[in-house]
Design a protein around this motif. Structure first.
Motif, short mmCIF file in Angstrom:
data_model
loop_
_atom_site.label_atom_id
_atom_site.label_comp_id
_atom_site.label_asym_id
_atom_site.label_seq_id
_atom_site.Cartn_x
_atom_site.Cartn_y
_atom_site.Cartn_z
N CYS A 139 -0.31 -6.88 16.08
CA CYS A 139 -0.36 -8.28 15.65
C CYS A 139 -1.64 -8.93 16.15
O CYS A 139 -2.13 -8.60 17.23
N TYR B 278 -1.93 -11.91 11.28
CA TYR B 278 -1.63 -10.70 10.52
C TYR B 278 -0.86 -9.70 11.37
O TYR B 278 -0.96 -9.70 12.60
N SER C 16 0.10 -5.37 11.30
CA SER C 16 -0.30 -4.12 10.66
C SER C 16 0.24 -2.91 11.41
O SER C 16 0.44 -2.95 12.62
N LEU D 124 0.68 -7.25 0.34
CA LEU D 124 0.48 -6.79 1.71
C LEU D 124 1.79 -6.31 2.32
O LEU D 124 1.82 -5.32 3.06
N GLN D 125 2.87 -7.01 2.03
CA GLN D 125 4.19 -6.59 2.52
C GLN D 125 4.51 -5.18 2.04
O GLN D 125 4.96 -4.32 2.82
N GLU E 81 2.05 -2.44 3.68
CA GLU E 81 2.30 -2.16 5.10
C GLU E 81 3.77 -1.88 5.39
O GLU E 81 4.11 -1.39 6.46
N LEU F 137 4.90 -9.98 6.66
CA LEU F 137 3.75 -10.30 5.83
C LEU F 137 4.14 -11.12 4.60
O LEU F 137 3.33 -11.90 4.09
N LEU G 207 3.88 -14.69 5.74
CA LEU G 207 2.51 -15.18 5.85
C LEU G 207 1.83 -15.30 4.48
O LEU G 207 1.10 -16.26 4.23
N GLU G 208 2.06 -14.33 3.60
CA GLU G 208 1.42 -14.36 2.29
C GLU G 208 1.88 -15.54 1.44
O GLU G 208 1.17 -15.98 0.54
#
Length: 264
Positions: free
Chosen positions: A160, A170, A172, A215-216, A219, A224, A227-228
């Motif tokens: 993170c 973010y 990852s 992104l979700q 990853e 995500l 956040l997106e």
């Protein structure tokens, strides 16, 4: 002071990080809502429920919630630790969104407590709850700890990065930030995401309706999607070494740790 600069080890360090996160959130709340918000602080998101998801059919460890750990099922061990948190009004098991509909009371905050963390620290539960209560612009809160160098490239250890106000930027499965040399920088305070998280109950009702995001999906991290879609997530840093039970071999490790810590 950044929420996620390096910290010293020990219980006092954990509490210091939690307090810092709450103070930072309160400062932001004051800027947004003014003095009136601070007067009502204790009532904001005050009703809190803890949910322990318990899935019997785990692909790596079937029946994991009921595995015996020093004479008690693991789910009971986790429940007993969670009961020590001072911010929870009620604790139950099941999926968060489903459980919220079945409860006979209305709650403002829902805490997702991983059932395979029988040594979860109640101070961490209290910390993420209070950080969410102190940040009205956030709908989600979670915790991170220092990442061990040997876990830097492990895709099962989620990393993170956060901003200077303690909000997530973010998450990852890869190492983030990633420097141009492609190597771990021993001087950089990389962060490991811990599985525990709390949600604003109103947002939890919205979340299932949000469409999966690129992104979700790439990853395979649900954070995500939050956040997106433009929502904010508060992050606290704690001094904690995760001791989860992922495979049968982990049970003996947990039992040995409990004996060392004199936890019956």
């Amino acid at each position: 002071m950044s929420m996620c600069s390096s910290c010293s080890s020990g219980p006092s360090s954990t509490k210091a990080w939690i307090v810092h996160g709450i103070v930072a959130g309160t400062a932001i709340a004051a800027a947004i809502g003014g003095g009136a918000y601070l007067v009502r602080y204790r009532k904001f998101r005050s009703r809190v429920v803890g949910i322990i998801p318990a899935r019997y059919a785990s692909s790596r460890f079937e029946g994991k919630p009921l595995v015996n750990i020093l004479g008690k099922p693991m789910i009971q061990r986790t429940w007993e630790r969670a009961k020590l948190a001072t911010t929870l009004d009620h604790i139950g098991t099941e999926r968060c969104h489903e459980a919220l509909h079945k409860l006979d009371k209305t709650y403002d905050v829902v805490v997702n407590i991983q059932g395979d963390e029988p040594l979860i620290e109640p101070e961490i539960i209290d910390g993420i709850v209070r950080s969410l209560q102190a940040a009205p612009d956030a709908v989600f809160s979670t915790a991170v700890t220092s990442l061990k160098p040997e876990d830097a490239f492990d895709p099962n250890r989620v990393k993170c990065v956060v901003d200077n106000q303690g909000y997530a930027i973010y998450f990852s499965r890869g190492l983030i930030p990633y420097n141009k040399l492609g190597k771990v920088n021993p001087q950089f305070p990389y962060l490991l995401h811990l599985g525990i998280q709390s949600y604003d109950a109103k947002f939890l009702k919205i979340y299932p309706e949000l469409q999966p995001t690129p992104l979700q999906l790439e990853e395979d991290l649900e954070q995500l999607k939050v956040l997106e879609n433009g929502y904010k997530m508060k992050v606290i840093k704690v001094d904690h070494e995760a001791h989860g039970v992922d495979v049968p071999e982990d049970v003996e490790k947990i039992e040995n740790l409990m004996r060392e810590q004199n936890l019956s």
